[in-house]
Design a protein around this motif. Structure first.
Motif, PDB file in Angstrom:
ATOM      1  N   PRO A 622      32.900  30.161  41.007  1.00 27.28           N
ATOM      2  CA  PRO A 622      33.627  31.347  40.523  1.00 27.28           C
ATOM      3  C   PRO A 622      33.751  32.399  41.617  1.00 27.28           C
ATOM      4  O   PRO A 622      32.846  32.606  42.432  1.00 27.28           O
ATOM      5  CB  PRO A 622      32.758  31.834  39.357  1.00 27.28           C
ATOM      6  CG  PRO A 622      31.397  31.285  39.642  1.00 27.28           C
ATOM      7  CD  PRO A 622      31.611  29.972  40.331  1.00 27.28           C
ATOM      8  N   PRO A 624      34.157  36.428  42.782  1.00 21.84           N
ATOM      9  CA  PRO A 624      33.419  37.613  42.292  1.00 21.84           C
ATOM     10  C   PRO A 624      34.237  38.490  41.352  1.00 21.84           C
ATOM     11  O   PRO A 624      33.740  39.537  40.928  1.00 21.84           O
ATOM     12  CB  PRO A 624      33.071  38.358  43.585  1.00 21.84           C
ATOM     13  CG  PRO A 624      34.117  37.936  44.550  1.00 21.84           C
ATOM     14  CD  PRO A 624      34.440  36.512  44.221  1.00 21.84           C
ATOM     15  N   PHE A 625      35.447  38.106  41.006  1.00 18.10           N
ATOM     16  CA  PHE A 625      36.286  38.895  40.118  1.00 18.10           C
ATOM     17  C   PHE A 625      37.024  37.934  39.183  1.00 18.10           C
ATOM     18  O   PHE A 625      37.062  36.720  39.410  1.00 18.10           O
ATOM     19  CB  PHE A 625      37.291  39.740  40.908  1.00 18.10           C
ATOM     20  CG  PHE A 625      37.991  38.979  41.998  1.00 18.10           C
ATOM     21  CD1 PHE A 625      39.143  38.232  41.733  1.00 18.10           C
ATOM     22  CD2 PHE A 625      37.490  38.970  43.292  1.00 18.10           C
ATOM     23  CE1 PHE A 625      39.774  37.523  42.728  1.00 18.10           C
ATOM     24  CE2 PHE A 625      38.125  38.266  44.294  1.00 18.10           C
ATOM     25  CZ  PHE A 625      39.271  37.530  44.009  1.00 18.10           C
ATOM     26  N   GLN A 684      35.662  32.773  48.318  1.00 13.27           N
ATOM     27  CA  GLN A 684      34.378  32.386  47.733  1.00 13.27           C
ATOM     28  C   GLN A 684      33.302  32.241  48.800  1.00 13.27           C
ATOM     29  O   GLN A 684      32.146  32.635  48.596  1.00 13.27           O
ATOM     30  CB  GLN A 684      34.563  31.080  46.958  1.00 13.27           C
ATOM     31  CG  GLN A 684      33.414  30.732  46.030  1.00 13.27           C
ATOM     32  CD  GLN A 684      32.271  30.019  46.736  1.00 13.27           C
ATOM     33  OE1 GLN A 684      32.496  29.365  47.757  1.00 13.27           O
ATOM     34  NE2 GLN A 684      31.087  30.125  46.205  1.00 13.27           N
ATOM     35  N   THR A 687      32.094  35.626  49.877  1.00 11.06           N
ATOM     36  CA  THR A 687      31.176  36.177  48.876  1.00 11.06           C
ATOM     37  C   THR A 687      29.799  35.548  48.980  1.00 11.06           C
ATOM     38  O   THR A 687      28.769  36.222  48.868  1.00 11.06           O
ATOM     39  CB  THR A 687      31.761  35.949  47.473  1.00 11.06           C
ATOM     40  OG1 THR A 687      33.087  36.451  47.426  1.00 11.06           O
ATOM     41  CG2 THR A 687      30.918  36.633  46.425  1.00 11.06           C
ATOM     42  N   THR A 694      27.581  35.319  41.846  1.00 13.84           N
ATOM     43  CA  THR A 694      28.661  35.482  40.874  1.00 13.84           C
ATOM     44  C   THR A 694      28.392  34.745  39.573  1.00 13.84           C
ATOM     45  O   THR A 694      29.266  34.717  38.694  1.00 13.84           O
ATOM     46  CB  THR A 694      29.977  34.973  41.474  1.00 13.84           C
ATOM     47  OG1 THR A 694      29.839  33.586  41.838  1.00 13.84           O
ATOM     48  CG2 THR A 694      30.342  35.775  42.715  1.00 13.84           C
ATOM     49  N   ASP A 697      27.417  37.780  36.679  1.00 10.56           N
ATOM     50  CA  ASP A 697      28.443  38.742  36.291  1.00 10.56           C
ATOM     51  C   ASP A 697      29.545  38.735  37.338  1.00 10.56           C
ATOM     52  O   ASP A 697      29.351  38.281  38.478  1.00 10.56           O
ATOM     53  CB  ASP A 697      27.845  40.148  36.166  1.00 10.56           C
ATOM     54  CG  ASP A 697      28.688  41.028  35.258  1.00 10.56           C
ATOM     55  OD1 ASP A 697      29.789  40.579  34.860  1.00 10.56           O
ATOM     56  OD2 ASP A 697      28.257  42.148  34.952  1.00 10.56           O
ATOM     57  N   ARG A 698      30.696  39.271  36.957  1.00  9.36           N
ATOM     58  CA  ARG A 698      31.834  39.361  37.860  1.00  9.36           C
ATOM     59  C   ARG A 698      32.600  40.640  37.578  1.00  9.36           C
ATOM     60  O   ARG A 698      32.362  41.317  36.580  1.00  9.36           O
ATOM     61  CB  ARG A 698      32.763  38.147  37.698  1.00  9.36           C
ATOM     62  CG  ARG A 698      32.220  36.861  38.263  1.00  9.36           C
ATOM     63  CD  ARG A 698      33.281  35.771  38.248  1.00  9.36           C
ATOM     64  NE  ARG A 698      33.599  35.316  36.901  1.00  9.36           N
ATOM     65  CZ  ARG A 698      34.622  34.511  36.614  1.00  9.36           C
ATOM     66  NH1 ARG A 698      35.425  34.108  37.586  1.00  9.36           N
ATOM     67  NH2 ARG A 698      34.838  34.124  35.368  1.00  9.36           N
ATOM     68  N   LEU A 702      29.950  43.769  38.382  1.00  9.43           N
ATOM     69  CA  LEU A 702      29.201  43.166  39.478  1.00  9.43           C
ATOM     70  C   LEU A 702      29.035  44.141  40.627  1.00  9.43           C
ATOM     71  O   LEU A 702      27.957  44.231  41.241  1.00  9.43           O
ATOM     72  CB  LEU A 702      29.913  41.898  39.948  1.00  9.43           C
ATOM     73  CG  LEU A 702      29.318  41.182  41.180  1.00  9.43           C
ATOM     74  CD1 LEU A 702      27.917  40.670  40.874  1.00  9.43           C
ATOM     75  CD2 LEU A 702      30.216  40.032  41.620  1.00  9.43           C
ATOM     76  N   PHE A 739      39.705  44.436  42.736  1.00  8.97           N
ATOM     77  CA  PHE A 739      38.279  44.327  43.025  1.00  8.97           C
ATOM     78  C   PHE A 739      37.946  44.969  44.363  1.00  8.97           C
ATOM     79  O   PHE A 739      36.946  45.687  44.497  1.00  8.97           O
ATOM     80  CB  PHE A 739      37.881  42.851  43.031  1.00  8.97           C
ATOM     81  CG  PHE A 739      36.418  42.606  43.317  1.00  8.97           C
ATOM     82  CD1 PHE A 739      35.470  42.744  42.321  1.00  8.97           C
ATOM     83  CD2 PHE A 739      35.993  42.256  44.595  1.00  8.97           C
ATOM     84  CE1 PHE A 739      34.130  42.535  42.575  1.00  8.97           C
ATOM     85  CE2 PHE A 739      34.650  42.043  44.863  1.00  8.97           C
ATOM     86  CZ  PHE A 739      33.718  42.185  43.857  1.00  8.97           C
TER      87      PHE A 739
END
Length: 892
Positions: A622, A624-625, A684, A687, A694, A697-698, A702, A739
């Motif tokens: 995933p 981060p958003f 990704q 991140t 991630t 939470d996102r 986050l 984000f």
């Protein structure tokens, strides 16, 4: 950084077969086309030393003794060749002509050729009556159908190359078992020659007078120019000249009357030359031909003499690799090498796999050149070489094993440049950014090892402020997209891949690679002018269009002569214009192959490199958003549509004309899909490099959970990621702009945040503005910040947020805008969402709010002015009165 795995030692193998402890001075003196090695050694028997010549079949572990001759310390066998049946041996001896009375500084030698035959158990040796002070070598032509007639080439340096006919007579008791006759003189004087046993061709350098100048053109200096030519030999056909290319080699003597006179006898591979020129040609059956020239020079100091050749002197250690199949030349120079090391060190030029060549200078560096025929040469890797032996000389074995022979120790080795060594050098050393890009290109395009690419990106968090981070990410994006398309296309559309972007490496610039505290390698590259003219075309061959390495070389040069790759900057320039008019609120959803309706035809699942395999674990982690755009039409789809159009037009214009529209569509859509997936993958990885989890939470929450240091590192990395993506006109993942903006708001000071917004680095989307408006308190400073942000928004977006902001300042701003629109004559200025009331009620409330005995209130006067400018239905009296009332209150 290179690992040399010793597989065996030919000394031990031969000694174990011969089973004689009195063997010494084992030397390799020849190698035939079938991989048969020819050795010479000294054998002591009954206190007498005998020089033995024999062959060794490494695959079958067989030693066959061919000839024994009396050993003389002043005379040694330097080279030998044997026919396929091992019935005829030709060897060359080198005799020192010095004596105790006549000693000179330069030793003199004499070369002589002999032929030894073995027929019906009877041996016979005689001289070929060739005795010269110049170097002499001999070589049998390999024949697929052996018979009693053999062809022998005899090379005499600076003199000639002669083709002999050697015939074994029938077994009739003849006293002369072999007949040797001169068939023809292949060529006259030459300065350098090399025999390619694998391809049965002869490379040689000779001098030719320049052509007469055309009238009107300046005349040349009249000196003869060196020409590299190639003779291709056949079984039943005469030889033919297939290549003539003028050379521009440094330190090559302009005349043939000034030889060096000192020979370094090189029997494997067979080369005939003196110390004035160190040239090697590396070629294979695919049509890959590389001319490798090694030389030393001093650019500033006066020419060296014998007294100056001491340890304090330094020279430039240089070499060039001319890739005929690409029409390119790579020049490499290492200045400041001590003379005592440079004089004895000769680099090894070795094919490594199908796409690379290794140039190894022991103790200094290891150079991995990308010379494969599938794309133009670029992304050459230079690594430090910690091996401290200067005498290492490697040559390939022709037995089909792919192993190498170390000529000094006769060890059979396997040379490997391990990916782990490259990763360690990338992470632990401060190498040039071009070298880092080359290593990334090697892992992505050639090895498809995305796990290693991930490992290389992880340390970027420690250097998040390095300006080269964006270049590194760009290489991952470009190389990953190219590799994805290359491995997912059908075979009939692969020719179009040559038109797609390959790398960000600029081959026209000079690269400086720091090897150590003492040495730095300078690397440059240039193009040859029309190299196909120097090659014999397939229709001009003795047997037209019969396939061999030279026809394949012709095909490479003709197919890649006008290849122009697509440049992402073309899309980036057009997006700079189109995005000025880009208004997401006013556009409908695009209809592209990557939109939700068309994602099934060209989606992630159809790209093996991204949907499965080595990087599937990374591709589907995933972000981060949340990948959701607040607008009706996303900027991502707009960028994808422009890329699809431009790539398709480029493929149609620059293709060879044989591609169908369906093939063009397949390449363009797969490339656009690969762009999107690589953009998501790199985001990704960035991140992950910032150690952001991630899984829990996102989104904006986050960001709120992160520490200040973690926010600062992640923002710096994502900022450079955004720069890399936009410079290449790649699509950003949906939800990324919001984000990044919210992360920047929580990381930067407000003044710096405004500068980022004004520079259009951060975009104030509706979702991020709602979050900021809710978070900023309604203090005096907070209200000022909100108003400054609202002023930067487009009119429709700012008006929507003002309507949702329940604050007196919002009333005042909306009222002023409403009045301004009325006074400016803008029609339809009626604010939406406010029901009309009776005007009498408004006027009475206005007078009650501002009573006056001798004149009307200023509000009533202003309302009368507005009614004179506009219809009553267009005025929002409630908004104006509420704003006027709020202006009299202390709400801050």
């Amino acid at each position: 950084m290179a690992e040399i795995n010793i597989l065996s030692n030919l000394k031990d193998d031969i000694f174990s077969v011969v089973e004689d402890d009195q063997i010494s001075d084992l030397r390799v003196i020849g190698q035939e086309e079938n991989g048969l090695l020819i050795f010479a050694w000294i054998e002591e028997e009954n206190s007498k030393e005998t020089q033995v010549i024999g062959t060794y079949d490494r695959l079958n572990k067989q030693v066959h003794v061919l000839h024994k001759l009396q050993y003389n310390r002043s005379c040694s066998v330097i080279q030998a060749t044997v026919n396929f049946a091992k019935s005829i041996l030709v060897y060359v001896t080198k005799t020192s002509m010095e004596d105790d009375e006549n000693k000179t500084d330069t030793p003199t030698f004499e070369y002589q050729a002999f032929i030894h035959t073995l027929a019906d158990g009877v041996t016979h040796t005689k001289s070929l009556e060739i005795q010269k002070p110049q170097q002499i070598m001999a070589q049998f032509l390999f024949k697929k159908k052996p018979n009693r007639q053999e062809k022998l080439l005899v090379f005499i340096h600076q003199d000639s190359v002669t083709l002999y006919q050697v015939e074994l007579p029938e077994a009739d008791g003849s006293e002369e078992p072999v007949k040797v006759a001169v068939s023809e003189q292949v060529l006259k004087s030459f300065t350098w020659a090399q025999w390619d046993a694998g391809n049965q061709c002869l490379y040689y350098i000779h001098y030719r007078k320049p052509p007469q100048a055309v009238e009107g053109e300046p005349e040349g200096d009249g000196q003869s120019m060196p020409i590299l030519s190639t003779l291709q030999f056949h079984d039943e056909l005469p030889h033919e000249t297939v290549l003539n290319i003028p050379l521009n080699l440094p330190q090559l003597s302009p005349t043939v009357t000034s030889p060096c006179g000192v020979y370094e006898d090189d029997p494997v591979p067979l080369r005939i030359h003196d110390c004035s020129l160190d040239l090697t040609i590396v070629a294979d059956h695919r049509g890959v031909v590389c001319i490798c020239h090694h030389y030393l020079y001093q650019p500033v100091k006066p020419p060296m003499c014998d007294k100056a050749m001491d340890a304090s002197n330094t020279v430039h250690f240089a070499y060039s690799v001319t890739m005929l199949h690409h029409g390119r030349v790579v020049h490499s120079v290492v200045p400041g090498v001590p003379w005592n090391s440079a004089a004895s060190m000769r680099p090894s030029f070795i094919m490594h796999g199908e796409q690379h060549m290794i140039v190894m200078a022991p103790g200094i560096f290891l150079h991995l050149l990308d010379i494969g025929p599938h794309h133009e040469p670029c992304c050459h890797i230079v690594l430090d070489n910690a091996m401290q032996t200067d005498s290492l000389r490697l040559t390939p074995l022709l037995d089909g094993s792919g192993h190498l022979l170390e000529l000094a120790t006769l060890e059979v080795v396997e040379l490997q440049v391990t990916p782990r060594a490259m990763v360690d050098a990338y992470i632990n050393t401060d190498m040039a950014v071009e070298n880092r890009l080359a290593i990334l290109h090697y892992f992505i395009v050639h090895l498809a090892e995305m796990d290693l690419v991930t490992e290389l990106i992880m340390p970027l968090a420690e250097k998040s402020m390095d300006p080269n981070v964006a270049k590194i990410l760009q290489e991952v994006l470009i190389g990953g997209s190219y590799a994805s398309v290359l491995r997912s296309l059908p075979s009939d559309a692969l020719t179009l891949v040559d038109l797609l972007p390959l790398t960000t490496w600029n081959s026209n610039t000079t690269v400086e690679v720091k090897l150590s505290a003492q040495f730095t390698l300078s690397l440059s590259q240039e193009c040859l002018w029309n190299p196909a003219v120097m090659l014999l075309s397939p229709q001009q061959r003795l047997v037209p269009y019969r396939g061999d390495m030279w026809t394949r070389l012709w095909d490479y040069l003709s197919e890649h002569a006008e290849v122009v790759r697509f440049r992402p900057t073309t899309v980036a320039d057009k997006l700079m214009v189109s995005l000025v008019c880009y208004q997401p609120e006013a556009l409908s959803r695009c209809s592209t192959p990557l939109s939700p309706g068309g994602m099934t035809s060209v989606g992630v699942g159809n790209i093996p490199e991204l949907s499965g395999g080595r990087c599937s674990k990374l591709a589907f982690d995933p972000l981060p958003f949340f990948e959701v755009e607040p607008s009706a039409a996303s900027k991502q789809e707009h960028v994808i549509s422009v890329n699809l159009r431009e790539v398709s037009m480029h493929l149609l214009k620059r293709g060879r004309g044989r591609e169908s529209p369906m093939q063009v569509h397949a390449v363009a859509t797969r490339y656009a899909a690969a762009q999107l997936e690589l953009s998501r993958l790199v985001c990704q990885l960035i991140t992950k490099a910032a150690s952001v989890d991630t899984a829990s939470d996102r989104g904006f929450s986050l960001v709120d959970q992160m520490s200040s240091d973690q926010r600062r590192v992640l923002f710096a990395l994502l900022e450079r990621y955004c720069l890399a993506v936009e410079c290449l006109a790649f699509p950003l993942p949906q939800g990324f702009p919001s984000f990044l903006t919210y992360l920047g708001y929580r990381t930067l000071s407000f003044s710096t945040f405004l500068q980022y917004v004004q520079a259009n680095v951060l975009q104030l989307q509706i979702d991020v503005m709602k979050a900021i408006m809710m978070e900023v308190p309604d203090t005096q400073e907070g209200v000022e910040q909100k108003l400054r942000l609202l002023q930067m928004l487009p009119r429709s977006r700012g008006k929507r947020l003002l309507n949702q902001w329940q604050h007196p300042a919002s009333l005042m701003v909306r009222a002023r805008q409403h009045a301004q629109n009325i006074l400016a004559g803008v029609e339809g200025a009626q604010a939406r969402g406010y029901p009309q009331r009776n005007r009498n009620q408004v006027i009475s409330r206005g007078l009650a709010a501002f009573p006056s005995e001798d004149r009307l209130s200023p509000l009533d006067t202003f309302l009368d002015l507005l009614t004179a400018k506009a219809n009553l239905a267009e005025l929002d009296f409630n908004l104006l009165i509420a704003a006027t009332t709020a202006s009299t209150e202390e709400f801050l």
